[in-house]
Write a protein that holds these residues in place. Structure first.
Motif, PDB file in Angstrom:
ATOM      1  N   ALA A 210       1.803   9.581  -5.731  1.00 13.27           N
ATOM      2  CA  ALA A 210       2.268  10.925  -5.380  1.00 13.27           C
ATOM      3  C   ALA A 210       3.402  11.385  -6.296  1.00 13.27           C
ATOM      4  O   ALA A 210       3.529  12.572  -6.591  1.00 13.27           O
ATOM      5  CB  ALA A 210       2.714  10.955  -3.927  1.00 13.27           C
ATOM      6  N   ALA A 211       4.231  10.453  -6.760  1.00 10.23           N
ATOM      7  CA  ALA A 211       5.374  10.813  -7.600  1.00 10.23           C
ATOM      8  C   ALA A 211       4.957  11.206  -9.013  1.00 10.23           C
ATOM      9  O   ALA A 211       5.635  11.991  -9.670  1.00 10.23           O
ATOM     10  CB  ALA A 211       6.359   9.653  -7.668  1.00 10.23           C
ATOM     11  N   THR A 212       3.839  10.681  -9.488  1.00  9.42           N
ATOM     12  CA  THR A 212       3.434  10.991 -10.861  1.00  9.42           C
ATOM     13  C   THR A 212       2.966  12.429 -10.999  1.00  9.42           C
ATOM     14  O   THR A 212       3.233  13.068 -12.005  1.00  9.42           O
ATOM     15  CB  THR A 212       2.312  10.045 -11.339  1.00  9.42           C
ATOM     16  N   GLY A 213       2.261  12.965 -10.024  1.00 11.68           N
ATOM     17  CA  GLY A 213       1.781  14.349 -10.111  1.00 11.68           C
ATOM     18  C   GLY A 213       0.710  14.502 -11.163  1.00 11.68           C
ATOM     19  O   GLY A 213       0.289  13.557 -11.836  1.00 11.68           O
ATOM     20  N   LYS A 214       0.281  15.744 -11.361  1.00 10.61           N
ATOM     21  CA  LYS A 214      -0.760  16.024 -12.343  1.00 10.61           C
ATOM     22  C   LYS A 214      -0.127  16.358 -13.683  1.00 10.61           C
ATOM     23  O   LYS A 214       0.864  17.066 -13.746  1.00 10.61           O
ATOM     24  CB  LYS A 214      -1.593  17.231 -11.902  1.00 10.61           C
ATOM     25  N   PRO A 215      -0.700  15.872 -14.756  1.00 15.17           N
ATOM     26  CA  PRO A 215      -0.218  16.280 -16.079  1.00 15.17           C
ATOM     27  C   PRO A 215      -0.485  17.771 -16.303  1.00 15.17           C
ATOM     28  O   PRO A 215      -1.379  18.362 -15.691  1.00 15.17           O
ATOM     29  CB  PRO A 215      -1.041  15.431 -17.055  1.00 15.17           C
TER      30      PRO A 215
ATOM     31  N   GLU B 262       0.833  -1.206   0.000  1.00 12.25           N
ATOM     32  CA  GLU B 262       0.000   0.000   0.000  1.00 12.25           C
ATOM     33  C   GLU B 262       0.870   1.260   0.000  1.00 12.25           C
ATOM     34  O   GLU B 262       0.602   2.212  -0.730  1.00 12.25           O
ATOM     35  CB  GLU B 262      -0.933   0.006   1.217  1.00 12.25           C
ATOM     36  N   GLY B 263       1.913   1.238   0.785  1.00  7.99           N
ATOM     37  CA  GLY B 263       2.818   2.387   0.832  1.00  7.99           C
ATOM     38  C   GLY B 263       3.502   2.633  -0.497  1.00  7.99           C
ATOM     39  O   GLY B 263       3.659   3.779  -0.931  1.00  7.99           O
ATOM     40  N   ARG B 264       3.919   1.558  -1.182  1.00  8.28           N
ATOM     41  CA  ARG B 264       4.571   1.716  -2.485  1.00  8.28           C
ATOM     42  C   ARG B 264       3.606   2.255  -3.541  1.00  8.28           C
ATOM     43  O   ARG B 264       3.985   3.096  -4.363  1.00  8.28           O
ATOM     44  CB  ARG B 264       5.152   0.372  -2.933  1.00  8.28           C
ATOM     45  N   VAL B 265       2.360   1.801  -3.509  1.00  5.44           N
ATOM     46  CA  VAL B 265       1.368   2.294  -4.474  1.00  5.44           C
ATOM     47  C   VAL B 265       1.094   3.775  -4.229  1.00  5.44           C
ATOM     48  O   VAL B 265       1.038   4.575  -5.174  1.00  5.44           O
ATOM     49  CB  VAL B 265       0.067   1.466  -4.397  1.00  5.44           C
ATOM     50  N   MET B 266       0.938   4.173  -2.985  1.00  2.00           N
ATOM     51  CA  MET B 266       0.657   5.575  -2.669  1.00  2.00           C
ATOM     52  C   MET B 266       1.852   6.464  -3.027  1.00  2.00           C
ATOM     53  O   MET B 266       1.675   7.590  -3.486  1.00  2.00           O
ATOM     54  CB  MET B 266       0.298   5.730  -1.192  1.00  2.00           C
ATOM     55  N   ALA B 267       3.050   5.971  -2.841  1.00  2.00           N
ATOM     56  CA  ALA B 267       4.240   6.750  -3.215  1.00  2.00           C
ATOM     57  C   ALA B 267       4.326   6.906  -4.727  1.00  2.00           C
ATOM     58  O   ALA B 267       4.703   7.972  -5.234  1.00  2.00           O
ATOM     59  CB  ALA B 267       5.494   6.062  -2.684  1.00  2.00           C
ATOM     60  N   ALA B 268       3.966   5.874  -5.472  1.00  2.00           N
ATOM     61  CA  ALA B 268       3.982   5.961  -6.933  1.00  2.00           C
ATOM     62  C   ALA B 268       2.938   6.953  -7.432  1.00  2.00           C
ATOM     63  O   ALA B 268       3.175   7.701  -8.385  1.00  2.00           O
ATOM     64  CB  ALA B 268       3.736   4.581  -7.540  1.00  2.00           C
TER      65      ALA B 268
END
Length: 117
Positions: A38-43, A30-36
């Motif tokens: 957050a890292a993508t951001g908004k286009p 769950e932590g890895r999915v949430m970090a991924a």
């Protein structure tokens, strides 16, 4: 017939659920999915719209109802006759006299049915 079909479906669904296994979730997934996420951001092409205001249904319906009642009132009083074409009011005025107690609803029914002669 419907009960037998429902019971068959329940039986098949029960057998299917007995064969199903509980999936195992790895530790920290769950932590890895949430970090991924957050890292993508908004286009850069994403545009946020303002939320829509809710419209009160009374605010829309009340003027429409008032307009309908005003039209019926003006039609019953005869003040609307000057604005209607002669093909609509000509037949009603031909046989009308002052002794007729018309509410105007008959005229509305005739007009809505297409009886313009």
């Amino acid at each position: 017939m419907e009960n037998s079909e429902n019971s068959k479906m329940d039986m098949v669904f029960g057998k299917l659920m007995q064969r199903a296994s509980q999936p195992s979730v790895p530790v920290g997934a769950e932590g890895r999915v949430m970090a991924a996420i957050a890292a993508t951001g908004k286009p850069s092409n994403v545009v946020q719209f303002a939320p829509h205001r809710t419209v009160n249904r009374w605010a829309v319906g009340l003027p429409l109802a008032a307009s309908l009642l005003l039209g019926i009132f003006l039609g019953a009083k005869g003040t609307l006759d000057n604005y209607l074409p002669d093909s609509v009011i000509g037949s009603t005025l031909a046989g009308a006299s002052d002794s007729d107690l018309s509410s105007g609803l008959d005229d509305i029914e005739n007009y809505s049915d297409g009886e313009l002669t």
